[in-house]
Scaffold this active site. Structure first.
Site, PDB file in Angstrom:
ATOM      1  N   ASN A   1       0.795  -1.235   0.000  1.00 36.79           N
ATOM      2  CA  ASN A   1       0.000   0.000   0.000  1.00 36.79           C
ATOM      3  C   ASN A   1       0.827   1.283   0.000  1.00 36.79           C
ATOM      4  O   ASN A   1       0.372   2.300  -0.516  1.00 36.79           O
ATOM      5  CB  ASN A   1      -1.046  -0.011   1.137  1.00 36.79           C
ATOM      6  CG  ASN A   1      -0.426  -0.124   2.504  1.00 36.79           C
ATOM      7  OD1 ASN A   1       0.739  -0.506   2.646  1.00 36.79           O
ATOM      8  ND2 ASN A   1      -1.182   0.197   3.525  1.00 36.79           N
TER       9      ASN A   1
ATOM     10  N   GLU B   1       5.514  -4.090  11.712  1.00 38.41           N
ATOM     11  CA  GLU B   1       4.395  -3.149  11.654  1.00 38.41           C
ATOM     12  C   GLU B   1       3.278  -3.885  10.936  1.00 38.41           C
ATOM     13  O   GLU B   1       3.331  -4.054   9.723  1.00 38.41           O
ATOM     14  CB  GLU B   1       4.753  -1.923  10.836  1.00 38.41           C
ATOM     15  CG  GLU B   1       6.116  -1.339  11.115  1.00 38.41           C
ATOM     16  CD  GLU B   1       6.542  -0.415   9.983  1.00 38.41           C
ATOM     17  OE1 GLU B   1       7.756  -0.240   9.800  1.00 38.41           O
ATOM     18  OE2 GLU B   1       5.665   0.113   9.290  1.00 38.41           O
TER      19      GLU B   1
ATOM     20  N   CYS C   1      -3.022   1.019   6.831  1.00 37.06           N
ATOM     21  CA  CYS C   1      -2.996   0.353   8.142  1.00 37.06           C
ATOM     22  C   CYS C   1      -3.690   1.221   9.170  1.00 37.06           C
ATOM     23  O   CYS C   1      -4.321   0.715  10.091  1.00 37.06           O
ATOM     24  CB  CYS C   1      -1.569   0.051   8.556  1.00 37.06           C
ATOM     25  SG  CYS C   1      -0.525   1.500   8.634  1.00 37.06           S
TER      26      CYS C   1
HETATM   27  P1  NAP Z   1       1.322  -8.953   3.250  1.00 37.80           P
HETATM   28  O1  NAP Z   1       0.527  -9.814   2.374  1.00 37.80           O
HETATM   29  O2  NAP Z   1       1.620  -9.409   4.630  1.00 37.80           O
HETATM   30  O3  NAP Z   1       2.683  -8.675   2.461  1.00 37.80           O
HETATM   31  C1  NAP Z   1       3.667  -7.801   2.976  1.00 37.80           C
HETATM   32  C2  NAP Z   1       5.005  -8.134   2.367  1.00 37.80           C
HETATM   33  O4  NAP Z   1       5.391  -9.454   2.771  1.00 37.80           O
HETATM   34  C3  NAP Z   1       5.020  -8.154   0.845  1.00 37.80           C
HETATM   35  O5  NAP Z   1       6.241  -7.602   0.421  1.00 37.80           O
HETATM   36  C4  NAP Z   1       4.959  -9.637   0.530  1.00 37.80           C
HETATM   37  O6  NAP Z   1       5.507  -9.963  -0.732  1.00 37.80           O
HETATM   38  C5  NAP Z   1       5.814 -10.183   1.639  1.00 37.80           C
HETATM   39  N1  NAP Z   1       5.647 -11.607   1.924  1.00 37.80           N
HETATM   40  C6  NAP Z   1       4.616 -12.420   1.627  1.00 37.80           C
HETATM   41  N2  NAP Z   1       4.856 -13.678   2.100  1.00 37.80           N
HETATM   42  C7  NAP Z   1       6.054 -13.641   2.711  1.00 37.80           C
HETATM   43  C8  NAP Z   1       6.845 -14.580   3.415  1.00 37.80           C
HETATM   44  N3  NAP Z   1       6.461 -15.836   3.587  1.00 37.80           N
HETATM   45  N4  NAP Z   1       8.027 -14.177   3.919  1.00 37.80           N
HETATM   46  C9  NAP Z   1       8.444 -12.906   3.782  1.00 37.80           C
HETATM   47  N5  NAP Z   1       7.741 -11.965   3.133  1.00 37.80           N
HETATM   48  C10 NAP Z   1       6.560 -12.322   2.610  1.00 37.80           C
HETATM   49  O7  NAP Z   1       0.634  -7.508   3.396  1.00 37.80           O
HETATM   50  P2  NAP Z   1       0.056  -6.569   2.246  1.00 37.80           P
HETATM   51  O8  NAP Z   1      -1.203  -7.164   1.719  1.00 37.80           O
HETATM   52  O9  NAP Z   1       1.142  -6.197   1.285  1.00 37.80           O
HETATM   53  O10 NAP Z   1      -0.274  -5.246   3.080  1.00 37.80           O
HETATM   54  C11 NAP Z   1      -1.476  -5.088   3.767  1.00 37.80           C
HETATM   55  C12 NAP Z   1      -1.283  -5.327   5.256  1.00 37.80           C
HETATM   56  O11 NAP Z   1      -0.217  -4.529   5.743  1.00 37.80           O
HETATM   57  C13 NAP Z   1      -2.483  -4.913   6.065  1.00 37.80           C
HETATM   58  O12 NAP Z   1      -2.743  -5.876   7.047  1.00 37.80           O
HETATM   59  C14 NAP Z   1      -2.051  -3.598   6.704  1.00 37.80           C
HETATM   60  O13 NAP Z   1      -2.742  -3.271   7.873  1.00 37.80           O
HETATM   61  C15 NAP Z   1      -0.613  -3.840   6.913  1.00 37.80           C
HETATM   62  N6  NAP Z   1       0.127  -2.592   7.040  1.00 37.80           N
HETATM   63  C16 NAP Z   1       0.619  -2.251   8.265  1.00 37.80           C
HETATM   64  C17 NAP Z   1       1.305  -1.057   8.425  1.00 37.80           C
HETATM   65  C18 NAP Z   1       1.837  -0.653   9.754  1.00 37.80           C
HETATM   66  O14 NAP Z   1       2.698   0.212   9.793  1.00 37.80           O
HETATM   67  N7  NAP Z   1       1.385  -1.230  10.857  1.00 37.80           N
HETATM   68  C19 NAP Z   1       1.501  -0.227   7.323  1.00 37.80           C
HETATM   69  C20 NAP Z   1       0.989  -0.611   6.088  1.00 37.80           C
HETATM   70  C21 NAP Z   1       0.320  -1.798   5.966  1.00 37.80           C
HETATM   71  P3  NAP Z   1       4.540 -10.323  -1.988  1.00 37.80           P
HETATM   72  O15 NAP Z   1       3.840  -9.056  -2.325  1.00 37.80           O
HETATM   73  O16 NAP Z   1       5.484 -10.769  -3.022  1.00 37.80           O
HETATM   74  O17 NAP Z   1       3.616 -11.395  -1.519  1.00 37.80           O
END
Ligand code: NAP
Length: 496
Positions: free
Chosen positions: A169, A264, A298
């Site tokens: 995002n 995060e 988030c």
């Molecule tokens: P995600 O599916 O958890 O993916 C995040 C990152 O992890 C991506 O780069 C993804 O790569 C990678 N990834 C996936 N599987 C992995 C594994 N087994 N090992 C290591 N890395 C792996 O999250 P998202 O859909 O991108 O983002 C949405 C989520 O992020 C929401 O839950 C949101 O609340 C949270 N978020 C939190 C914050 C905060 O600061 N607290 C800020 C922004 C977003 P791929 O894309 O290649 O799968």
């Protein structure tokens, strides 16, 4: 255009290269990962599917490069970061274009993300120079039983190789919020960008390349997280992981070794509205907080907990503002754009249908075309509905009517998440008490949750994360304290 002009060398045919040892390379896998445009639902870009051998090589060069980088004067590290920030801002247009095409970010927000990222890098360089330029000095006789025979000097030293994994995002902003603190603190950095957002990240990395950072200090490995993620996060060459994303972070925390983790993760940010609140202000903040970037933040407002006595008025105000939101493609800078993927749209729809079946009031008609979901306010949501607890990451916002403030606090604290929350009231005493009672990393009083400004501390508790970030906290987290103790002769020693 993405991949043209100064960015020409980062692409080969129609596949973007990965970055290692100061060069843009093709993976020996011969395979590519497709990035699907959320709006057209067609392949927009392709990136290399890097191999485990390539990860091993990157870790070796990162380790070697870090040794000399740690000896590079702090002011020189800062100078390079300032240079990278300027290059990043200069090339905001092609990076923003990639954000529009890969993650359907509205055009203006896409530019804002790049500019904000440049500012973050510069701020980090300045903050790093100040806080890493300081250490502490302790004398031994302040602890019982000791004479003044020991002087202890402490300073902050880098951890080694930092692995950075940002989410889709804010791929650029949340990548530089890890890269800049890591580098100013003397670490090397391996970036695994999200697949949706990888091309924007590769452009951003090229800006660091153009700034002239030493070879091997920064690398960018592309590939699906589900395929390459475990190998990266469990790699023995990694000395620290800074991850932002969803539940994946919880799994990584369980598998990672004995290294510092900055996690995060998700949130279910609650907005508690008291009877004395300025309801126009609340409605404006619910729109901004709940529907900006189609709720894919988030810190989006993810549940409104409003006192029953003012609920009708508030819902009417929000409804009239929802009707004014523009819905359409990111290129037209619409307020509501397609969500990132079909699976995400299906998940959101699942939450909506569950709420429908269980009797929520739909303030608008539910409408979806492809990945585009029209903004939807769900009133009279009850705790037995999934949307009361789960993070939709889409333009759908539940309203729960509460009979007391305690009920609102109870709902907020019963969540597995604890990222941010907000409270609206004109009574600052009540606001402070509610802030104290809410189990969340940050509480905003009379404003929607927000991560920025980027130097503010930002942290989640429970399943929302580990550690605290924000520029200063991130620099500190990516360092370790090192002490040197000077042992002096006993007090009876004479100099004469
Ligand atoms: P995600 O599916 O958890 O993916 C995040 C990152 O992890 C991506 O780069 C993804 O790569 C990678 N990834 C996936 N599987 C992995 C594994 N087994 N090992 C290591 N890395 C792996 O999250 P998202 O859909 O991108 O983002 C949405 C989520 O992020 C929401 O839950 C949101 O609340 C949270 N978020 C939190 C914050 C905060 O600061 N607290 C800020 C922004 C977003 P791929 O894309 O290649 O799968």
């Amino acid at each position: 255009m993405a991949g043209s002009g100064v960015f020409g060398e980062i692409i080969d045919g129609d596949v973007f290269k990965y970055y290692a040892d100061g060069e843009w390379k093709k993976s020996s896998s011969g395979k590519a990962v497709s990035i699907i445009n959320p709006t057209t639902r067609k392949t927009q870009y392709k990136v290399q599917a890097c191999t485990q051998e390539e990860v091993n090589k990157v870790m070796e060069t990162a380790k070697a490069a870090q040794k000399s980088w740690a000896k590079t004067p702090l002011w020189k590290r800062a100078e390079l970061l300032h240079k990278a920030a300027a290059i990043l801002k200069e090339h905001k247009a092609p990076i923003a274009e990639a954000l529009i095409k890969e993650i359907a970010k509205p055009a203006k927000d896409a530019v804002t993300e790049v500019v904000r990222s440049g500012d973050l890098v510069s701020y980090c360089a300045e903050e790093g120079v100040r806080i890493l330029g300081q250490g502490t000095f302790l004398v031994s006789d302040s602890f019982p039983g000791n004479e003044r025979t020991k002087y202890c000097l402490t300073s902050k030293i880098p951890l080694g190789v930092v692995l950075a994994i940002p989410p889709f995002n804010y791929p650029v902003n949340l990548a530089v919020s890890k890269i800049a603190p890591a580098l100013i603190a003397g670490n090397s950095l391996v970036l695994k960008p999200p697949t949706q957002g990888a091309v924007a990240c590769l452009h951003m990395v090229h800006c660091f390349h153009l700034a002239g950072f030493p070879k091997g200090l920064i690398s960018c490995i592309t590939g699906k997280g589900s395929e390459i993620g475990d190998f990266l996060t469990m790699h023995p060459g990694v000395n620290c992981i800074s991850f932002t994303g969803g539940d994946t972070g919880i799994a990584i925390s369980k598998k990672a070794g004995m290294i510092p983790l900055q996690m995060e993760l998700g949130g279910k940010d609650a907005c508690i509205v008291l009877e004395d609140a300025d309801l126009d202000l609340v409605a404006a903040n619910i729109i901004k907080g709940g529907f900006s970037y189609s709720g894919q933040r988030c810190t989006a407002v993810k549940v409104v907990l409003v006192m029953e006595s003012v609920a009708d008025t508030l819902v009417e105000k929000v409804k009239s503002k929802v009707a004014k939101l523009t819905v359409g493609p990111p290129e037209d800078d619409c307020d509501i754009t397609p969500v990132v993927s079909e699976s995400s749209a299906n998940f959101i729809e699942g939450l909506v249908m569950d709420a429908k079946q269980k009797g929520a009031t739909f303030c608008q008609e539910y409408k979806r075309e492809g990945n585009l979901i029209w903004p939807l306010l769900l009133d009279h949501v009850r705790p037995d509905m999934r949307i009361a607890w789960e993070e939709p990451f889409g333009p759908v916002l539940p309203v729960i009517r509460i009979g007391s403030v305690e009920e609102g606090i109870h709902h907020c604290n019963a969540s597995n998440f604890g990222l941010q929350g907000c409270v609206f009231t004109k009574d600052i005493n009540k606001a402070m008490l509610i802030s104290d009672a809410m189990e969340s990393g940050t509480i905003q009083i009379n404003s929607a949750p927000a991560r920025g400004p980027d130097h503010f501390p930002f942290q989640g508790i429970k399943d929302s994360g580990i550690g605290s970030q924000g520029i200063t906290n991130s620099i500190n987290m990516m360092t370790k304290v090192k002490s040197t103790v000077i042992n002096l002769p006993s007090p009876s020693y004479t100099m004469g």
